[in-house]
Design a protein around this motif. Structure first.
Motif, PDB file in Angstrom:
ATOM      1  N   LEU A   7      -3.779   9.044  -8.472  1.00  0.00           N
ATOM      2  CA  LEU A   7      -4.187   7.653  -8.604  1.00  0.00           C
ATOM      3  C   LEU A   7      -3.381   6.753  -7.671  1.00  0.00           C
ATOM      4  CD1 LEU A   7      -6.161   5.889 -10.136  1.00  0.00           C
ATOM      5  CD2 LEU A   7      -4.334   5.445 -11.779  1.00  0.00           C
ATOM      6  N   GLN A   8      -2.088   7.010  -7.557  1.00  0.00           N
ATOM      7  CA  GLN A   8      -1.240   6.240  -6.649  1.00  0.00           C
ATOM      8  C   GLN A   8      -1.783   6.299  -5.223  1.00  0.00           C
ATOM      9  OE1 GLN A   8       3.016   7.192  -6.720  1.00  0.00           O
ATOM     10  NE2 GLN A   8       2.947   7.346  -4.496  1.00  0.00           N
ATOM     11  N   LYS A   9      -2.161   7.489  -4.784  1.00  0.00           N
ATOM     12  CA  LYS A   9      -2.709   7.645  -3.433  1.00  0.00           C
ATOM     13  C   LYS A   9      -4.007   6.861  -3.285  1.00  0.00           C
ATOM     14  CE  LYS A   9      -0.605  12.124  -2.498  1.00  0.00           C
ATOM     15  NZ  LYS A   9      -0.834  13.518  -2.144  1.00  0.00           N
ATOM     16  N   ALA A  10      -4.860   6.905  -4.297  1.00  0.00           N
ATOM     17  CA  ALA A  10      -6.133   6.184  -4.251  1.00  0.00           C
ATOM     18  C   ALA A  10      -5.911   4.672  -4.238  1.00  0.00           C
ATOM     19  CB  ALA A  10      -6.999   6.585  -5.440  1.00  0.00           C
ATOM     20  N   ILE A  11      -4.933   4.201  -4.985  1.00  0.00           N
ATOM     21  CA  ILE A  11      -4.617   2.775  -5.001  1.00  0.00           C
ATOM     22  C   ILE A  11      -4.148   2.323  -3.626  1.00  0.00           C
ATOM     23  CG2 ILE A  11      -2.977   1.064  -5.890  1.00  0.00           C
ATOM     24  CD1 ILE A  11      -3.173   2.614  -8.603  1.00  0.00           C
ATOM     25  N   ARG A  12      -3.273   3.100  -2.997  1.00  0.00           N
ATOM     26  CA  ARG A  12      -2.789   2.717  -1.667  1.00  0.00           C
ATOM     27  C   ARG A  12      -3.937   2.679  -0.660  1.00  0.00           C
ATOM     28  NH1 ARG A  12      -1.258   3.923   3.329  1.00  0.00           N
ATOM     29  NH2 ARG A  12       0.455   2.666   4.154  1.00  0.00           N
ATOM     30  N   VAL A  13      -4.823   3.676  -0.711  1.00  0.00           N
ATOM     31  CA  VAL A  13      -5.977   3.682   0.186  1.00  0.00           C
ATOM     32  C   VAL A  13      -6.795   2.411  -0.014  1.00  0.00           C
ATOM     33  CG1 VAL A  13      -8.211   4.816   0.608  1.00  0.00           C
ATOM     34  CG2 VAL A  13      -6.118   6.175   0.479  1.00  0.00           C
ATOM     35  N   ARG A  14      -7.018   2.029  -1.255  1.00  0.00           N
ATOM     36  CA  ARG A  14      -7.808   0.837  -1.559  1.00  0.00           C
ATOM     37  C   ARG A  14      -7.120  -0.428  -1.048  1.00  0.00           C
ATOM     38  NH1 ARG A  14     -12.005  -0.066  -5.365  1.00  0.00           N
ATOM     39  NH2 ARG A  14     -12.320   2.144  -5.028  1.00  0.00           N
ATOM     40  N   LEU A  15      -5.796  -0.528  -1.239  1.00  0.00           N
ATOM     41  CA  LEU A  15      -5.068  -1.723  -0.797  1.00  0.00           C
ATOM     42  C   LEU A  15      -5.042  -1.833   0.726  1.00  0.00           C
ATOM     43  CD1 LEU A  15      -2.050  -1.801  -3.282  1.00  0.00           C
ATOM     44  CD2 LEU A  15      -4.201  -3.094  -3.397  1.00  0.00           C
ATOM     45  N   VAL A  16      -4.810  -0.717   1.401  1.00  0.00           N
ATOM     46  CA  VAL A  16      -4.738  -0.716   2.864  1.00  0.00           C
ATOM     47  C   VAL A  16      -6.100  -1.042   3.479  1.00  0.00           C
ATOM     48  CG1 VAL A  16      -4.354   0.808   4.854  1.00  0.00           C
ATOM     49  CG2 VAL A  16      -2.716   0.769   2.980  1.00  0.00           C
ATOM     50  N   ALA A  17      -7.176  -0.684   2.797  1.00  0.00           N
ATOM     51  CA  ALA A  17      -8.527  -0.946   3.313  1.00  0.00           C
ATOM     52  C   ALA A  17      -8.982  -2.381   3.066  1.00  0.00           C
ATOM     53  CB  ALA A  17      -9.516   0.030   2.678  1.00  0.00           C
ATOM     54  N   ALA A  18      -8.267  -3.117   2.242  1.00  0.00           N
ATOM     55  CA  ALA A  18      -8.675  -4.483   1.884  1.00  0.00           C
ATOM     56  C   ALA A  18      -8.052  -5.490   2.850  1.00  0.00           C
ATOM     57  CB  ALA A  18      -8.257  -4.794   0.452  1.00  0.00           C
ATOM     58  N   THR A  19      -8.875  -6.117   3.672  1.00  0.00           N
ATOM     59  CA  THR A  19      -8.345  -7.070   4.643  1.00  0.00           C
ATOM     60  C   THR A  19      -7.698  -8.277   3.973  1.00  0.00           C
ATOM     61  OG1 THR A  19     -10.524  -8.091   4.882  1.00  0.00           O
ATOM     62  CG2 THR A  19      -9.934  -6.396   6.486  1.00  0.00           C
ATOM     63  N   ALA A  20      -8.145  -8.632   2.780  1.00  0.00           N
ATOM     64  CA  ALA A  20      -7.508  -9.745   2.064  1.00  0.00           C
ATOM     65  C   ALA A  20      -6.058  -9.413   1.718  1.00  0.00           C
ATOM     66  CB  ALA A  20      -8.291 -10.085   0.796  1.00  0.00           C
ATOM     67  N   VAL A  21      -5.773  -8.132   1.482  1.00  0.00           N
ATOM     68  CA  VAL A  21      -4.407  -7.697   1.196  1.00  0.00           C
ATOM     69  C   VAL A  21      -3.618  -7.572   2.492  1.00  0.00           C
ATOM     70  CG1 VAL A  21      -2.953  -5.848   0.246  1.00  0.00           C
ATOM     71  CG2 VAL A  21      -5.042  -6.527  -0.953  1.00  0.00           C
ATOM     72  N   THR A  22      -4.178  -6.863   3.476  1.00  0.00           N
ATOM     73  CA  THR A  22      -3.426  -6.604   4.701  1.00  0.00           C
ATOM     74  C   THR A  22      -3.267  -7.844   5.589  1.00  0.00           C
ATOM     75  OG1 THR A  22      -5.410  -5.757   5.798  1.00  0.00           O
ATOM     76  CG2 THR A  22      -3.936  -4.135   4.741  1.00  0.00           C
ATOM     77  N   SER A  23      -4.046  -8.891   5.338  1.00  0.00           N
ATOM     78  CA  SER A  23      -3.804 -10.142   6.058  1.00  0.00           C
ATOM     79  C   SER A  23      -2.538 -10.825   5.540  1.00  0.00           C
ATOM     80  CB  SER A  23      -5.007 -11.078   5.942  1.00  0.00           C
ATOM     81  OG  SER A  23      -5.150 -11.543   4.615  1.00  0.00           O
ATOM     82  N   LEU A  24      -2.107 -10.454   4.352  1.00  0.00           N
ATOM     83  CA  LEU A  24      -0.882 -10.999   3.750  1.00  0.00           C
ATOM     84  C   LEU A  24       0.297 -10.039   3.863  1.00  0.00           C
ATOM     85  CD1 LEU A  24      -2.562 -12.374   0.505  1.00  0.00           C
ATOM     86  CD2 LEU A  24      -1.727 -13.746   2.426  1.00  0.00           C
ATOM     87  N   VAL A  25       0.029  -8.750   3.657  1.00  0.00           N
ATOM     88  CA  VAL A  25       1.063  -7.714   3.675  1.00  0.00           C
ATOM     89  C   VAL A  25       0.597  -6.617   4.632  1.00  0.00           C
ATOM     90  CG1 VAL A  25       2.345  -6.022   2.306  1.00  0.00           C
ATOM     91  CG2 VAL A  25       1.688  -8.208   1.274  1.00  0.00           C
ATOM     92  N   PRO A  26       1.330  -6.358   5.719  1.00  0.00           N
ATOM     93  CA  PRO A  26       0.910  -5.299   6.654  1.00  0.00           C
ATOM     94  C   PRO A  26       0.772  -3.945   5.945  1.00  0.00           C
ATOM     95  CG  PRO A  26       2.725  -6.582   7.573  1.00  0.00           C
ATOM     96  CD  PRO A  26       2.571  -7.019   6.136  1.00  0.00           C
ATOM     97  N   ALA A  27      -0.221  -3.163   6.365  1.00  0.00           N
ATOM     98  CA  ALA A  27      -0.464  -1.862   5.741  1.00  0.00           C
ATOM     99  C   ALA A  27       0.782  -0.983   5.749  1.00  0.00           C
ATOM    100  CB  ALA A  27      -1.607  -1.150   6.453  1.00  0.00           C
TER     101      ALA A  27
END
Length: 135
Positions: A7-27
């Motif tokens: 699940l941890q791996k899946a969560i990271r994949v989801r966060l890194v793929a979300a531009t709303a997240v990566t526009s605030l926090v680099p992948a």
């Protein structure tokens, strides 16, 4: 694989793929790492716990995961903004996690804390997932 790791791996994949997240926090700053953060802003994939669900096959589990948001700021606005982006990134019902069917995943709480040093904010997003091991 232990359900919390999948699940941890899946969560990271989801966060890194979300531009709303990566526009605030680099992948590159969304990581599973011990200790205090070395770079800011960052999301540290934190503690987790797996609890058996009680089915006869012992294939169902409740998985609890904490995500830690860190930023150099005297207030809490940035951490709250990142928390909102995380919520949006995780709310989609279609999950892919190796070896698991994720029946449900939701945010159970969000906490925002001022670090005693006065220059960091810290947010903790707690997640709960109901998963079934895939055959």
């Amino acid at each position: 694989m232990e359900p919390s790791l999948a699940l941890q791996k899946a969560i990271r994949v989801r966060l890194v793929a979300a531009t709303a997240v990566t526009s605030l926090v680099p992948a590159a700053n969304i990581v599973d790492r011990n200790g205090l953060p070395a770079v800011f802003p960052c999301i540290l994939i934190g503690e987790s716990q797996t609890v058996p669900g009680g089915d006869i096959a012992r294939a169902r589990h409740d998985v609890f995961v904490d995500l830690h948001i860190w930023q150099k700021e005297t207030g809490l606005a940035f951490s709250k903004q990142v928390a909102g982006a995380i919520r949006d990134a995780l709310k989609d019902a279609n999950w892919t996690a190796t070896g698991l069917h994720v029946a449900d995943l939701y945010v159970t709480s969000s906490r925002f804390l001022r670090d005693p040093n006065g220059i960091h904010s810290h947010g903790v997003i707690s997640l709960t997932a109901n998963v079934v091991e895939a055959a």
